[in-house]
Design a protein around this motif. Structure first.
Motif, PDB file in Angstrom:
ATOM      1  N   THR A 143       0.854  -1.182   0.000  1.00 15.40           N
ATOM      2  CA  THR A 143       0.000   0.000   0.000  1.00 15.40           C
ATOM      3  C   THR A 143       0.892   1.235   0.000  1.00 15.40           C
ATOM      4  OG1 THR A 143      -0.186  -0.199   2.403  1.00 15.40           O
ATOM      5  CG2 THR A 143      -2.004  -1.078   1.069  1.00 15.40           C
ATOM      6  N   ILE A 144       0.373   2.319  -0.546  1.00  8.34           N
ATOM      7  CA  ILE A 144       1.231   3.480  -0.796  1.00  8.34           C
ATOM      8  C   ILE A 144       1.596   4.244   0.465  1.00  8.34           C
ATOM      9  CG2 ILE A 144       0.376   3.713  -3.158  1.00  8.34           C
ATOM     10  CD1 ILE A 144      -1.260   6.136  -2.188  1.00  8.34           C
ATOM     11  N   ASP A 145       0.936   3.930   1.590  1.00 11.25           N
ATOM     12  CA  ASP A 145       1.334   4.600   2.835  1.00 11.25           C
ATOM     13  C   ASP A 145       2.760   4.228   3.226  1.00 11.25           C
ATOM     14  OD1 ASP A 145       0.451   1.984   3.367  1.00 11.25           O
ATOM     15  OD2 ASP A 145      -0.068   2.479   5.443  1.00 11.25           O
ATOM     16  N   LYS A 146       3.265   3.129   2.693  1.00  8.80           N
ATOM     17  CA  LYS A 146       4.652   2.740   2.948  1.00  8.80           C
ATOM     18  C   LYS A 146       5.612   3.772   2.366  1.00  8.80           C
ATOM     19  CE  LYS A 146       7.880  -1.114   2.259  1.00  8.80           C
ATOM     20  NZ  LYS A 146       8.030  -2.512   1.774  1.00  8.80           N
ATOM     21  N   TYR A 147       5.189   4.454   1.300  1.00 14.05           N
ATOM     22  CA  TYR A 147       6.040   5.422   0.600  1.00 14.05           C
ATOM     23  C   TYR A 147       5.585   6.858   0.830  1.00 14.05           C
ATOM     24  CZ  TYR A 147       7.052   0.981  -1.542  1.00 14.05           C
ATOM     25  OH  TYR A 147       7.379  -0.343  -1.720  1.00 14.05           O
ATOM     26  N   PHE A 148       4.301   7.011   1.198  1.00 14.35           N
ATOM     27  CA  PHE A 148       3.733   8.330   1.502  1.00 14.35           C
ATOM     28  C   PHE A 148       2.983   8.217   2.835  1.00 14.35           C
ATOM     29  CE2 PHE A 148       3.533   7.511  -3.097  1.00 14.35           C
ATOM     30  CZ  PHE A 148       4.380   8.495  -3.575  1.00 14.35           C
ATOM     31  N   PRO A 149       3.710   8.277   3.946  1.00 12.49           N
ATOM     32  CA  PRO A 149       3.083   8.013   5.255  1.00 12.49           C
ATOM     33  C   PRO A 149       1.908   8.934   5.578  1.00 12.49           C
ATOM     34  CG  PRO A 149       5.477   8.007   5.431  1.00 12.49           C
ATOM     35  CD  PRO A 149       5.164   8.505   4.064  1.00 12.49           C
ATOM     36  N   GLU A 150       1.889  10.130   5.026  1.00 11.79           N
ATOM     37  CA  GLU A 150       0.825  11.085   5.339  1.00 11.79           C
ATOM     38  C   GLU A 150      -0.305  11.063   4.320  1.00 11.79           C
ATOM     39  OE1 GLU A 150       1.031  12.731   8.195  1.00 11.79           O
ATOM     40  OE2 GLU A 150       2.959  11.734   8.527  1.00 11.79           O
ATOM     41  N   GLY A 157      -3.993   6.056   2.326  1.00 12.36           N
ATOM     42  CA  GLY A 157      -2.849   5.360   1.746  1.00 12.36           C
ATOM     43  C   GLY A 157      -2.770   3.899   2.125  1.00 12.36           C
ATOM     44  N   ASP A 158      -3.387   3.522   3.253  1.00 13.10           N
ATOM     45  CA  ASP A 158      -3.382   2.125   3.676  1.00 13.10           C
ATOM     46  C   ASP A 158      -4.397   1.286   2.908  1.00 13.10           C
ATOM     47  OD1 ASP A 158      -5.540   3.449   4.810  1.00 13.10           O
ATOM     48  OD2 ASP A 158      -5.510   2.241   6.643  1.00 13.10           O
ATOM     49  N   ARG A 159      -5.208   1.935   2.047  1.00 10.76           N
ATOM     50  CA  ARG A 159      -6.222   1.218   1.266  1.00 10.76           C
ATOM     51  C   ARG A 159      -5.875   1.190  -0.222  1.00 10.76           C
ATOM     52  NH1 ARG A 159     -10.918   5.076   2.582  1.00 10.76           N
ATOM     53  NH2 ARG A 159     -12.117   3.761   1.133  1.00 10.76           N
ATOM     54  N   ILE A 160      -4.861   1.946  -0.597  1.00  5.05           N
ATOM     55  CA  ILE A 160      -4.499   2.069  -2.014  1.00  5.05           C
ATOM     56  C   ILE A 160      -3.163   1.382  -2.245  1.00  5.05           C
ATOM     57  CG2 ILE A 160      -3.979   3.674  -3.888  1.00  5.05           C
ATOM     58  CD1 ILE A 160      -5.611   5.786  -2.285  1.00  5.05           C
ATOM     59  N   SER A 161      -3.133   0.433  -3.162  1.00  6.84           N
ATOM     60  CA  SER A 161      -1.893  -0.300  -3.422  1.00  6.84           C
ATOM     61  C   SER A 161      -1.197   0.202  -4.682  1.00  6.84           C
ATOM     62  CB  SER A 161      -2.179  -1.798  -3.572  1.00  6.84           C
ATOM     63  OG  SER A 161      -2.859  -2.056  -4.787  1.00  6.84           O
ATOM     64  N   ILE A 162       0.071  -0.184  -4.824  1.00  8.58           N
ATOM     65  CA  ILE A 162       0.798   0.109  -6.050  1.00  8.58           C
ATOM     66  C   ILE A 162       0.067  -0.504  -7.249  1.00  8.58           C
ATOM     67  CG2 ILE A 162       2.922  -0.413  -7.325  1.00  8.58           C
ATOM     68  CD1 ILE A 162       4.459  -0.116  -4.717  1.00  8.58           C
ATOM     69  N   PHE A 163      -0.435  -1.719  -7.066  1.00  7.70           N
ATOM     70  CA  PHE A 163      -1.148  -2.384  -8.164  1.00  7.70           C
ATOM     71  C   PHE A 163      -2.405  -1.620  -8.554  1.00  7.70           C
ATOM     72  CE2 PHE A 163      -3.681  -5.924 -10.026  1.00  7.70           C
ATOM     73  CZ  PHE A 163      -2.804  -6.252 -11.051  1.00  7.70           C
ATOM     74  N   HIS A 164      -3.076  -1.020  -7.583  1.00  2.62           N
ATOM     75  CA  HIS A 164      -4.227  -0.172  -7.908  1.00  2.62           C
ATOM     76  C   HIS A 164      -3.790   0.999  -8.790  1.00  2.62           C
ATOM     77  CE1 HIS A 164      -6.304  -1.578  -3.946  1.00  2.62           C
ATOM     78  NE2 HIS A 164      -6.567  -2.407  -4.950  1.00  2.62           N
ATOM     79  N   CYS A 165      -2.632   1.582  -8.484  1.00  5.25           N
ATOM     80  CA  CYS A 165      -2.127   2.697  -9.303  1.00  5.25           C
ATOM     81  C   CYS A 165      -1.813   2.230 -10.718  1.00  5.25           C
ATOM     82  CB  CYS A 165      -0.872   3.299  -8.668  1.00  5.25           C
ATOM     83  SG  CYS A 165      -1.113   4.115  -7.079  1.00  5.25           S
ATOM     84  N   LEU A 166      -1.190   1.065 -10.839  1.00  2.67           N
ATOM     85  CA  LEU A 166      -0.836   0.532 -12.151  1.00  2.67           C
ATOM     86  C   LEU A 166      -2.057   0.300 -13.024  1.00  2.67           C
ATOM     87  CD1 LEU A 166       1.819  -2.116 -11.034  1.00  2.67           C
ATOM     88  CD2 LEU A 166       2.289  -0.170 -12.537  1.00  2.67           C
ATOM     89  N   THR A 167      -3.149  -0.137 -12.405  1.00  5.98           N
ATOM     90  CA  THR A 167      -4.335  -0.556 -13.163  1.00  5.98           C
ATOM     91  C   THR A 167      -5.454   0.477 -13.131  1.00  5.98           C
ATOM     92  OG1 THR A 167      -5.126  -1.763 -11.203  1.00  5.98           O
ATOM     93  CG2 THR A 167      -3.816  -3.000 -12.808  1.00  5.98           C
ATOM     94  N   ASN A 168      -5.135   1.689 -12.683  1.00  5.51           N
ATOM     95  CA  ASN A 168      -6.127   2.776 -12.623  1.00  5.51           C
ATOM     96  C   ASN A 168      -7.351   2.378 -11.802  1.00  5.51           C
ATOM     97  OD1 ASN A 168      -5.041   5.059 -14.017  1.00  5.51           O
ATOM     98  ND2 ASN A 168      -5.256   3.940 -15.935  1.00  5.51           N
ATOM     99  N   ALA A 169      -7.092   1.776 -10.666  1.00  7.95           N
ATOM    100  CA  ALA A 169      -8.168   1.325  -9.785  1.00  7.95           C
ATOM    101  C   ALA A 169      -8.073   1.967  -8.403  1.00  7.95           C
ATOM    102  CB  ALA A 169      -8.135  -0.199  -9.651  1.00  7.95           C
ATOM    103  N   THR A 170      -7.414   3.132  -8.317  1.00  6.13           N
ATOM    104  CA  THR A 170      -7.200   3.764  -7.013  1.00  6.13           C
ATOM    105  C   THR A 170      -8.429   4.479  -6.484  1.00  6.13           C
ATOM    106  OG1 THR A 170      -6.454   5.831  -8.020  1.00  6.13           O
ATOM    107  CG2 THR A 170      -4.757   4.174  -7.537  1.00  6.13           C
ATOM    108  N   GLY A 171      -9.242   5.002  -7.375  1.00  8.78           N
ATOM    109  CA  GLY A 171     -10.327   5.904  -6.959  1.00  8.78           C
ATOM    110  C   GLY A 171      -9.862   7.334  -6.776  1.00  8.78           C
ATOM    111  N   ILE A 172      -8.562   7.595  -6.955  1.00  5.67           N
ATOM    112  CA  ILE A 172      -8.032   8.955  -6.807  1.00  5.67           C
ATOM    113  C   ILE A 172      -8.453   9.780  -8.021  1.00  5.67           C
ATOM    114  CG2 ILE A 172      -5.950  10.367  -6.609  1.00  5.67           C
ATOM    115  CD1 ILE A 172      -4.547   7.905  -5.407  1.00  5.67           C
TER     116      ILE A 172
END
Length: 432
Positions: A82-89, A93-108
């Motif tokens: 999850t991206i909170d590992k790289y962006f603690p604030e 971030g604890d619900r969004i994974s790198i794989f979600h970013c890769l596949t446009n599934a973040t909801g951001i």
């Protein structure tokens, strides 16, 4: 013969100046067509060639995706982190994974869809951290992993993760870990400051070619910040087919669609009844498309520096030619005499008012003004190519569009049959 069929198609479009950019077609390991059309720089009369460089927009995402999978294979990160590992604030971030970013599934939310982006923000320089700050507090569009929402924001996060994990700038990483090992010597990150030799200028169109709206290139980076050539992208195609930069298992994951047709920086869908791995790009006057019919060993790459050129439609027309399907060719743009200009001036709309045309006269020349991508208005000269008492047939300059004015027995306009540059037909009626 395949080359002759493609040549006939290209010649018919190019005679009317409908092609702008560079086109490469390869089949079963052999380059069939590889050449440039139109001008790389209109001010200096420099033509496009097979080695001209173009900004490739969102074709960049495939390179960013590859960088992430490389770092995963080297155990520098895990795509399920999850991206909170790289962006603690980072909120959620604890619900969004790198794989979600890769596949446009973040909801951001996608930052390029913000209301002031096209009118203001895109013209301003920004650091990567400032860019991330601009969207990180936005409410999610959906629960991460539950759906698809195309988002440059997710690829901005991936860019920052590559820099953090590798200890390199995104530009250096792409060059040293992807391009140089692959032999892509004419591909790189364009920050808008460093001079890029042989880079085409980006254009738009309104009555004539014009400069595309300025876009600052300090922040697109891993979302849509690379430049390349058709020849380098063919090398990229081969590298991907051979799994030269990551192992075959990861390559399979990278090309597996997750929500709809989107995989990791690529779309996988049916085009002309055949499975195609593809993506398009659009940035600051440049428009590109990359079609990979892997099972059929056919690759079509079209990079353009005229944003009104309907690249994605034309690349699919080329695919039809390659696979022996019928395509319609433009009529020659040879004008005939037409003196009834005043009778056809005015506004026209289809029945649901979804398309609006404005026919006007300037310096004794007829023009049509019509909205295209993102609702932006473009204005094209009308060329009369046939005329009689029942109809007048016009072609537009710059893009392949047709307007047929149909007349009643009394000579009044009954309707316009308008065929746009995507070959979609509209019946239009005068509204003003």
């Amino acid at each position: 013969m395949l080359q002759e069929r493609i040549r006939k198609w290209m010649d018919s479009y190019n005679k009317n100046r409908y092609l702008n950019g560079s086109i490469l077609v390869a089949c079963k390991g052999h380059i069939i067509i590889n050449e440039g059309f139109g001008m790389a720089n209109r001010e200096l009369s420099v033509p496009n060639t097979s080695v001209t460089k173009f900004r490739i927009g969102s074709l960049t995402k495939a390179f960013t995706s590859m960088g992430i999978y490389q770092l995963h294979e080297k155990h520098k990160l895990n795509i399920n982190d999850t991206i909170d590992k790289y962006f603690p604030e980072y909120p959620n971030g604890d619900r969004i994974s790198i794989f979600h970013c890769l596949t446009n599934a973040t909801g951001i939310p996608n930052y390029t869809s913000f209301p002031d982006f096209w009118s203001h923000t895109m013209r301003l320089p920004s650091t990567l951290n400032q860019l991330i700050d601009s969207f990180k507090s936005c409410e999610l569009d959906f629960e991460p992993g539950s759906g698809f929402g195309y988002s440059n924001s997710g690829y901005a996060l991936l860019t920052a993760i590559i820099e953090s994990v590798s200890g390199m700038s995104y530009s250096d990483y792409i060059r040293d870990q992807i391009c140089l090992p692959s032999g892509m010597l004419h591909t790189g990150c364009d920050d808008g400051g460093k001079l890029v030799s042989n880079l085409a200028s980006g254009y738009s169109f309104y009555e004539e070619p014009v400069q595309a709206a300025y876009q600052d290139m300090s922040y697109p980076l891993g979302a849509y910040g690379l430049y390349s050539t058709t020849e380098d992208l063919l090398i990229w195609d081969h590298v991907l087919q051979q799994s030269q930069l990551i192992n075959k298992d990861l390559t399979k994951i990278m090309f597996t669609p997750q929500h709809g047709s989107y995989a990791s920086g690529w779309m996988v869908s049916e085009i002309n009844g055949r499975t195609c791995t593809h993506h398009f790009g659009d940035v600051g006057g440049y428009y590109s498309d990359f079609l990979r019919f892997v099972d059929d060993e056919v690759t079509i790459i079209f990079l353009s520096n005229m944003n009104i050129t309907p690249v994605t439609h034309l690349s699919r027309e080329i695919a039809k030619v390659v696979f022996g399907e019928n395509v319609s060719l433009p009529l020659p743009s040879e004008p005939v005499q037409f003196t009834n200009e005043e009778t056809i001036l005015g506004e026209y709309a289809d029945e649901d008012k979804s398309t609006l045309l404005d026919i006007s006269l300037k310096n004794n020349e007829l023009y049509v003004t019509v909205p295209k991508m993102y609702g932006v208005l473009y204005k094209f000269k009308l060329v009369p190519v046939s005329h009689d008492s029942t109809q007048t047939f016009f072609l537009t300059e710059m893009v392949h569009e047709q307007l047929v004015f149909r007349y009643s027995e009394t000579g009044e306009i009954k309707c316009i049959e308008y065929t746009d540059y995507l070959n979609e037909n509209h019946i239009m009626y005068r509204v003003a």
